[in-house]
Design an enzyme around this catalytic site. Structure first.
Site, PDB file in Angstrom:
ATOM      1  N   GLY A 151       0.825  -1.216   0.000  1.00 33.01           N
ATOM      2  CA  GLY A 151       0.000   0.000   0.000  1.00 33.01           C
ATOM      3  C   GLY A 151       0.849   1.251   0.000  1.00 33.01           C
ATOM      4  N   GLY A 202      -0.557   4.593  -1.291  1.00 34.25           N
ATOM      5  CA  GLY A 202      -1.675   5.228  -0.589  1.00 34.25           C
ATOM      6  C   GLY A 202      -1.215   6.404   0.266  1.00 34.25           C
ATOM      7  N   GLN A 203      -2.188   7.039   0.912  1.00 31.67           N
ATOM      8  CA  GLN A 203      -1.874   8.185   1.800  1.00 31.67           C
ATOM      9  C   GLN A 203      -0.814   7.797   2.829  1.00 31.67           C
ATOM     10  OE1 GLN A 203      -4.635  11.002   4.363  1.00 31.67           O
ATOM     11  NE2 GLN A 203      -4.425   9.074   5.469  1.00 31.67           N
ATOM     12  N   ASP A 251       0.207  -8.028  -5.539  1.00 30.12           N
ATOM     13  CA  ASP A 251      -1.199  -7.812  -5.183  1.00 30.12           C
ATOM     14  C   ASP A 251      -1.523  -8.714  -4.002  1.00 30.12           C
ATOM     15  OD1 ASP A 251      -4.166  -7.851  -5.247  1.00 30.12           O
ATOM     16  OD2 ASP A 251      -3.855  -6.719  -7.099  1.00 30.12           O
ATOM     17  N   TYR A 264     -14.733  -9.177  -2.145  1.00 32.39           N
ATOM     18  CA  TYR A 264     -13.406  -8.683  -2.533  1.00 32.39           C
ATOM     19  C   TYR A 264     -12.731  -8.018  -1.314  1.00 32.39           C
ATOM     20  CZ  TYR A 264      -9.809  -5.780  -4.678  1.00 32.39           C
ATOM     21  OH  TYR A 264      -8.608  -5.179  -4.990  1.00 32.39           O
ATOM     22  N   SER A 285      -7.993  -0.969  12.348  1.00 38.81           N
ATOM     23  CA  SER A 285      -8.824   0.235  12.223  1.00 38.81           C
ATOM     24  C   SER A 285      -9.839   0.384  13.347  1.00 38.81           C
ATOM     25  CB  SER A 285      -9.573   0.158  10.885  1.00 38.81           C
ATOM     26  OG  SER A 285     -10.614   1.098  10.846  1.00 38.81           O
ATOM     27  N   GLU A 329     -12.662   1.297  12.845  1.00 43.90           N
ATOM     28  CA  GLU A 329     -13.933   0.811  12.290  1.00 43.90           C
ATOM     29  C   GLU A 329     -14.296  -0.550  12.888  1.00 43.90           C
ATOM     30  OE1 GLU A 329     -16.006   2.505  10.281  1.00 43.90           O
ATOM     31  OE2 GLU A 329     -17.338   0.911   9.616  1.00 43.90           O
ATOM     32  N   TYR A 341     -15.991  -3.949   5.616  1.00 43.68           N
ATOM     33  CA  TYR A 341     -14.613  -3.496   5.847  1.00 43.68           C
ATOM     34  C   TYR A 341     -14.196  -3.762   7.298  1.00 43.68           C
ATOM     35  CZ  TYR A 341     -10.811  -0.136   6.712  1.00 43.68           C
ATOM     36  OH  TYR A 341      -9.636   0.452   7.099  1.00 43.68           O
ATOM     37  N   ARG A 389      -5.010  12.775   1.302  1.00 45.56           N
ATOM     38  CA  ARG A 389      -6.138  11.891   1.541  1.00 45.56           C
ATOM     39  C   ARG A 389      -6.888  11.641   0.223  1.00 45.56           C
ATOM     40  NH1 ARG A 389      -8.373   7.800   4.413  1.00 45.56           N
ATOM     41  NH2 ARG A 389      -9.741   8.515   6.073  1.00 45.56           N
TER      42      ARG A 389
HETATM   43  P1  NAP Z   1      -5.422   4.345   0.924  1.00 38.09           P
HETATM   44  O1  NAP Z   1      -4.939   5.719   0.650  1.00 38.09           O
HETATM   45  O2  NAP Z   1      -6.739   3.907   0.367  1.00 38.09           O
HETATM   46  O3  NAP Z   1      -4.288   3.328   0.434  1.00 38.09           O
HETATM   47  C1  NAP Z   1      -4.540   1.956   0.286  1.00 38.09           C
HETATM   48  C2  NAP Z   1      -3.371   1.314  -0.415  1.00 38.09           C
HETATM   49  O4  NAP Z   1      -3.650  -0.096  -0.616  1.00 38.09           O
HETATM   50  C3  NAP Z   1      -3.071   1.882  -1.811  1.00 38.09           C
HETATM   51  O5  NAP Z   1      -1.686   1.907  -2.010  1.00 38.09           O
HETATM   52  C4  NAP Z   1      -3.703   0.847  -2.730  1.00 38.09           C
HETATM   53  O6  NAP Z   1      -3.155   0.805  -4.013  1.00 38.09           O
HETATM   54  C5  NAP Z   1      -3.356  -0.424  -1.964  1.00 38.09           C
HETATM   55  N1  NAP Z   1      -4.146  -1.573  -2.383  1.00 38.09           N
HETATM   56  C6  NAP Z   1      -5.493  -1.663  -2.527  1.00 38.09           C
HETATM   57  N2  NAP Z   1      -5.851  -2.886  -2.936  1.00 38.09           N
HETATM   58  C7  NAP Z   1      -4.699  -3.605  -3.061  1.00 38.09           C
HETATM   59  C8  NAP Z   1      -4.409  -4.929  -3.453  1.00 38.09           C
HETATM   60  N3  NAP Z   1      -5.380  -5.776  -3.849  1.00 38.09           N
HETATM   61  N4  NAP Z   1      -3.114  -5.349  -3.457  1.00 38.09           N
HETATM   62  C9  NAP Z   1      -2.119  -4.486  -3.104  1.00 38.09           C
HETATM   63  N5  NAP Z   1      -2.341  -3.206  -2.738  1.00 38.09           N
HETATM   64  C10 NAP Z   1      -3.617  -2.775  -2.708  1.00 38.09           C
HETATM   65  O7  NAP Z   1      -5.499   4.083   2.510  1.00 38.09           O
HETATM   66  P2  NAP Z   1      -4.741   4.842   3.692  1.00 38.09           P
HETATM   67  O8  NAP Z   1      -5.636   5.904   4.216  1.00 38.09           O
HETATM   68  O9  NAP Z   1      -3.369   5.154   3.267  1.00 38.09           O
HETATM   69  O10 NAP Z   1      -4.740   3.694   4.811  1.00 38.09           O
HETATM   70  C11 NAP Z   1      -3.646   2.783   4.912  1.00 38.09           C
HETATM   71  C12 NAP Z   1      -4.105   1.542   5.645  1.00 38.09           C
HETATM   72  O11 NAP Z   1      -4.563   1.887   6.944  1.00 38.09           O
HETATM   73  C13 NAP Z   1      -5.262   0.796   4.997  1.00 38.09           C
HETATM   74  O12 NAP Z   1      -5.108  -0.580   5.244  1.00 38.09           O
HETATM   75  C14 NAP Z   1      -6.480   1.319   5.725  1.00 38.09           C
HETATM   76  O13 NAP Z   1      -7.529   0.379   5.661  1.00 38.09           O
HETATM   77  C15 NAP Z   1      -5.915   1.470   7.122  1.00 38.09           C
HETATM   78  N6  NAP Z   1      -6.513   2.489   7.968  1.00 38.09           N
HETATM   79  C16 NAP Z   1      -6.660   3.758   7.514  1.00 38.09           C
HETATM   80  C17 NAP Z   1      -7.176   4.722   8.350  1.00 38.09           C
HETATM   81  C18 NAP Z   1      -7.349   6.147   7.880  1.00 38.09           C
HETATM   82  O14 NAP Z   1      -8.098   6.889   8.536  1.00 38.09           O
HETATM   83  N7  NAP Z   1      -6.667   6.573   6.830  1.00 38.09           N
HETATM   84  C19 NAP Z   1      -7.541   4.387   9.664  1.00 38.09           C
HETATM   85  C20 NAP Z   1      -7.356   3.078  10.101  1.00 38.09           C
HETATM   86  C21 NAP Z   1      -6.823   2.130   9.261  1.00 38.09           C
HETATM   87  P3  NAP Z   1      -3.667   1.833  -5.193  1.00 38.09           P
HETATM   88  O15 NAP Z   1      -2.955   3.135  -4.933  1.00 38.09           O
HETATM   89  O16 NAP Z   1      -3.252   1.159  -6.425  1.00 38.09           O
HETATM   90  O17 NAP Z   1      -5.154   1.968  -5.027  1.00 38.09           O
HETATM   91  N1  GDD Z   2     -17.000   9.204   2.403  1.00 35.29           N
HETATM   92  C1  GDD Z   2     -18.035   9.984   2.772  1.00 35.29           C
HETATM   93  N2  GDD Z   2     -18.646  10.757   1.812  1.00 35.29           N
HETATM   94  N3  GDD Z   2     -18.438   9.989   4.053  1.00 35.29           N
HETATM   95  C2  GDD Z   2     -19.461  10.807   4.401  1.00 35.29           C
HETATM   96  C3  GDD Z   2     -20.109  11.628   3.473  1.00 35.29           C
HETATM   97  C4  GDD Z   2     -19.690  11.600   2.110  1.00 35.29           C
HETATM   98  O1  GDD Z   2     -20.230  12.276   1.242  1.00 35.29           O
HETATM   99  N4  GDD Z   2     -21.072  12.349   4.123  1.00 35.29           N
HETATM  100  C5  GDD Z   2     -21.013  11.991   5.398  1.00 35.29           C
HETATM  101  N5  GDD Z   2     -20.055  11.046   5.585  1.00 35.29           N
HETATM  102  C6  GDD Z   2     -19.743  10.385   6.866  1.00 35.29           C
HETATM  103  C7  GDD Z   2     -19.682   8.861   6.793  1.00 35.29           C
HETATM  104  O2  GDD Z   2     -21.000   8.298   6.839  1.00 35.29           O
HETATM  105  C8  GDD Z   2     -18.866   8.545   8.035  1.00 35.29           C
HETATM  106  O3  GDD Z   2     -19.723   8.491   9.148  1.00 35.29           O
HETATM  107  C9  GDD Z   2     -17.930   9.759   8.158  1.00 35.29           C
HETATM  108  O4  GDD Z   2     -18.448  10.766   7.283  1.00 35.29           O
HETATM  109  C10 GDD Z   2     -16.490   9.460   7.748  1.00 35.29           C
HETATM  110  O5  GDD Z   2     -16.506   8.844   6.483  1.00 35.29           O
HETATM  111  P1  GDD Z   2     -15.151   8.509   5.704  1.00 35.29           P
HETATM  112  O6  GDD Z   2     -14.320   9.730   5.559  1.00 35.29           O
HETATM  113  O7  GDD Z   2     -15.524   7.771   4.464  1.00 35.29           O
HETATM  114  O8  GDD Z   2     -14.350   7.589   6.740  1.00 35.29           O
HETATM  115  P2  GDD Z   2     -14.778   6.288   7.568  1.00 35.29           P
HETATM  116  O9  GDD Z   2     -14.844   6.683   9.012  1.00 35.29           O
HETATM  117  O10 GDD Z   2     -15.956   5.626   7.000  1.00 35.29           O
HETATM  118  O11 GDD Z   2     -13.536   5.333   7.308  1.00 35.29           O
HETATM  119  C11 GDD Z   2     -12.195   5.853   7.388  1.00 35.29           C
HETATM  120  O12 GDD Z   2     -11.724   5.713   8.717  1.00 35.29           O
HETATM  121  C12 GDD Z   2     -11.532   4.350   9.157  1.00 35.29           C
HETATM  122  C13 GDD Z   2     -11.045   4.409  10.613  1.00 35.29           C
HETATM  123  O13 GDD Z   2     -12.118   4.659  11.458  1.00 35.29           O
HETATM  124  C14 GDD Z   2     -11.336   5.110   6.369  1.00 35.29           C
HETATM  125  O14 GDD Z   2     -10.101   5.737   6.267  1.00 35.29           O
HETATM  126  C15 GDD Z   2     -11.089   3.659   6.789  1.00 35.29           C
HETATM  127  O15 GDD Z   2     -10.129   3.068   5.904  1.00 35.29           O
HETATM  128  C16 GDD Z   2     -10.537   3.677   8.225  1.00 35.29           C
HETATM  129  O16 GDD Z   2     -10.274   2.378   8.653  1.00 35.29           O
END
Ligand code: NAP
Ligand code: GDD
Length: 329
Positions: free
Chosen positions: A8, A11-12, A59, A94, A125, A127, A148, A183
């Site tokens: 990954g 990703g961010q 992958d 998936y 997470s 979540e 998820y 992001r």
């Molecule tokens: P992100 O920006 O969506 O990055 C996800 C990464 O996973 C990307 O590099 C993506 O590749 C890669 N990926 C997706 N499907 C794949 C596959 N089948 N095989 C190999 N690589 C694959 O997510 P992020 O925000 O950086 O988060 C990083 C990790 O922390 C994730 O596991 C996420 O679930 C977890 N997490 C995130 C948060 C948050 O708030 N950001 C919080 C808790 C946990 P592409 O660039 O090609 O799409």
């Molecule tokens: N995406 C999105 N789009 N969310 C919305 C919207 C919209 O238009 N309007 C309201 N929301 C609300 C969602 O219903 C959710 O309650 C909140 O905004 C945050 O949504 P997301 O930014 O999509 O994040 P998330 O909390 O569902 O998931 C993220 O945080 C997790 C950790 O708690 C992701 O980064 C996950 O990968 C990560 O694990």
């Protein structure tokens, strides 16, 4: 020199973690997946486009045993996942395969290849807490209500199982929402900052969102990647909540962004059920006492600064877009 392998990496989090580990003197390797469009924009400033030694195709659907064998990394950071909660309701099987079993494939690779010195980090997470009332910490019950969240819980338990059963240094970081200028644009914070900046410059009229009442504990990815690195430097494998401890509603995030741009959000925000999920996670607020006390980690970027950094960045992006539009006539 320590070798780190990041899944990954495009990703961010993968991009911020790469920068951090390189600054710490690591030899950093990354797994990217093949796409028909270029998916390396977040790491183009970090790795040369022809750096085939460090950036390899792979992958999580396939497993990465060959890469593990060839690199023999000291540390593996599994940041790859299908990371969008709403999308996970549309592609649940998936999501389970990549976000859940994908982690298990890596752990099995480490075990089968007998990589005894390799430490493993799993990007778990908040979540996973789902509908458990806040604040949530390492002892709170898990109640996921999305495909998820269920997939992440499988990966979390697989990580603990391999730690207990095979003595692998395998740790979970249970990270609450963290955002940044990098992001993905479909997550709510970036959708809001980008949309508001485009409205400010006349590039769009309205912004349509879903549930405005959801409460989230938002931090900055750069801060959180420091915690991720510290978790693997601890003297033993363990699980840690990473959070700011402060939560806001989506409406408060909207209001802060529009106020920073001198606009009244009520004139521009629409709501549509199509952005709501079949199950909502109403409130996430982390209690990060354990990592604060044990690893001396604390976040440096607060809510106000997060909003400022994201809006300043997206305003520059919107200005570029407006200029191109003007040049095209
Ligand atoms: P992100 O920006 O969506 O990055 C996800 C990464 O996973 C990307 O590099 C993506 O590749 C890669 N990926 C997706 N499907 C794949 C596959 N089948 N095989 C190999 N690589 C694959 O997510 P992020 O925000 O950086 O988060 C990083 C990790 O922390 C994730 O596991 C996420 O679930 C977890 N997490 C995130 C948060 C948050 O708030 N950001 C919080 C808790 C946990 P592409 O660039 O090609 O799409
Ligand atoms: N995406 C999105 N789009 N969310 C919305 C919207 C919209 O238009 N309007 C309201 N929301 C609300 C969602 O219903 C959710 O309650 C909140 O905004 C945050 O949504 P997301 O930014 O999509 O994040 P998330 O909390 O569902 O998931 C993220 O945080 C997790 C950790 O708690 C992701 O980064 C996950 O990968 C990560 O694990």
């Amino acid at each position: 020199m320590k070798k780190a392998l990041i899944t990954g990496i495009t990703g961010q989090d993968g991009s911020y973690l790469s920068e951090l580990l390189l600054s710490e003197g690591y030899d950093v390797y990354g797994v990217i997946r093949r796409a028909s469009t270029i998916n390396t924009s977040r790491i183009d400033d970090i790795f040369a486009p022809d750096d085939k030694k460090h950036i390899m195709f792979g992958d999580l659907a396939d497993g990465i045993d060959d890469i593990l064998y060839s690199i023999q990394p000291d540390e593996v950071y599994n940041m790859a996942s299908m990371s969008h909660v709403k999308v996970s309701f549309e592609i649940p099987v998936y999501t389970a395969d990549i976000t859940g079993i994908g982690a298990l494939r890596i752990l099995e690779g480490i075990r089968k290849l007998n990589l005894k010195h390799t430490k493993f980090y799993q990007a778990s997470s908040s979540e996973m807490f789902g509908i458990t009332p806040p604040p949530q910490n390492e002892n709170s019950p898990f109640n996921p209500v999305s495909p998820y969240g269920c997939a992440k819980l499988l990966a979390y338990h697989a990580t603990r199982t391999y730690r207990l059963g095979y003595n692998i240094f395998a740790s979970n970081g249970i990270l609450f929402n963290h955002e940044s200028e990098r992001r993905g644009m479909t997550f709510v914070t970036r959708k809001i900052t980008r949309g508001a900046c485009r409205i400010k410059l006349g590039l769009q009229d309205k912004l349509t969102l879903g549930n405005l009442d959801a409460l989230r504990d938002w931090g900055h990815s750069r801060d959180y990647m420091k915690a991720v690195h510290l978790i693997l430097q601890h003297d033993k494998p363990d699980d840690f909540v990473v959070a700011t401890g402060i939560y806001h509603t989506v409406k408060e995030f909207v209001s802060a962004v529009f106020a920073y741009l001198d606009m009244d959000w009520k004139e521009f925000i629409l709501s549509d059920d199509k952005y709501k999920r079949p199950n909502e996670v109403p409130a996430l607020q982390g209690d990060a006492t354990k990592i604060r006390n044990t690893l001396k980690w604390k976040p440096e970027i607060d809510f106000k600064m997060l909003v400022k950094l994201m809006v300043d960045h997206d305003l520059e992006e919107a200005k570029k877009e407006a200029l191109i539009k003007e040049m095209k006539g």
